[in-house]
Design a protein around this motif. Sequence first.
Motif, PDB file in Angstrom:
ATOM      1  N   GLU A  15       0.827  -1.219   0.000  1.00 31.51           N
ATOM      2  CA  GLU A  15       0.000   0.000   0.000  1.00 31.51           C
ATOM      3  C   GLU A  15       0.853   1.258   0.000  1.00 31.51           C
ATOM      4  O   GLU A  15       0.396   2.331  -0.409  1.00 31.51           O
ATOM      5  N   LYS A  16       2.116   1.144   0.445  1.00 31.26           N
ATOM      6  CA  LYS A  16       3.010   2.309   0.435  1.00 31.26           C
ATOM      7  C   LYS A  16       3.478   2.616  -0.988  1.00 31.26           C
ATOM      8  O   LYS A  16       3.762   3.766  -1.326  1.00 31.26           O
ATOM      9  N   ILE A  17       3.581   1.569  -1.796  1.00 23.69           N
ATOM     10  CA  ILE A  17       3.980   1.745  -3.188  1.00 23.69           C
ATOM     11  C   ILE A  17       2.789   2.211  -4.025  1.00 23.69           C
ATOM     12  O   ILE A  17       2.910   3.098  -4.869  1.00 23.69           O
ATOM     13  N   MET A  18       1.631   1.592  -3.780  1.00 21.39           N
ATOM     14  CA  MET A  18       0.412   1.932  -4.507  1.00 21.39           C
ATOM     15  C   MET A  18      -0.722   2.100  -3.495  1.00 21.39           C
ATOM     16  O   MET A  18      -1.438   1.144  -3.196  1.00 21.39           O
ATOM     17  N   PRO A  19      -0.887   3.312  -2.956  1.00 23.62           N
ATOM     18  CA  PRO A  19      -1.884   3.564  -1.899  1.00 23.62           C
ATOM     19  C   PRO A  19      -3.303   3.137  -2.277  1.00 23.62           C
ATOM     20  O   PRO A  19      -4.053   2.656  -1.432  1.00 23.62           O
ATOM     21  N   SER A  20      -3.688   3.309  -3.531  1.00 22.92           N
ATOM     22  CA  SER A  20      -5.054   2.988  -3.946  1.00 22.92           C
ATOM     23  C   SER A  20      -5.340   1.488  -3.908  1.00 22.92           C
ATOM     24  O   SER A  20      -6.497   1.072  -3.981  1.00 22.92           O
ATOM     25  N   SER A  21      -4.299   0.662  -3.801  1.00 24.17           N
ATOM     26  CA  SER A  21      -4.478  -0.790  -3.819  1.00 24.17           C
ATOM     27  C   SER A  21      -4.969  -1.349  -2.495  1.00 24.17           C
ATOM     28  O   SER A  21      -5.486  -2.465  -2.447  1.00 24.17           O
TER      29      SER A  21
END
Length: 210
Positions: free
Chosen positions: A165-171
């Motif tokens: 989630e830190k790399i892709m928050p929307s995930s």
Amino acid sequence: MSDAPSKARIIKLLLLITLPLYILDQISKWWVVMNFKLPFVIHEGERYGVPEDTRPVIEGVFNLVRRHNQGVAFGIGNGTTWAPVVFLFVLIIALIGITYFWKKGAFSGPAKWSAPLLISGILGNLTDRLFQGFWLEPYKDSSFLERLSQGYVVDFLDFKIPGFEKIMPSSGGHWPAFNVADSCITTAAVLLFVTALLEGRKEYKEKKSK
């Protein structure tokens, strides 16, 4: 480049690797389609389906879902009118190219297993794009071309990865859902990468020894 594999060897690999994985891919996808609720589909202004039918297997780690992916990795192209057609032809071209280079002996070392894996993965997702659109209830009265254009890949394996989630928050920490065909393609890509590293290391040692 290694010598081209014999016709008998190609057929053997197709029967032992490609065919079983293709069958597993299609059975698993159709099981999901037949047992999970339809995701949101909008047709002629009407909304059909549910937000998402999620069934936990390992709570907080692994779920089974039903997602329709008309695009590629990470949902690129999803919901567009061009993606189903464009990526359908991309898969066909890729399948022809891989078959051609495999016959020419372009796959060597660990990568010799990548060709049958790639073919099973591409065939699995290609089958989805060709036929899944015809099973969408909202489009049952639509034209042949419109139903074909609604083709999608069935993704159903949903994993939550710590820190993603830190790399892709929307995930929300969830890796993009995938399927058996995607796993075959990913494994083949890893084998190709490893082969490239080994061959590069071999060339480096040969140059250094001169």
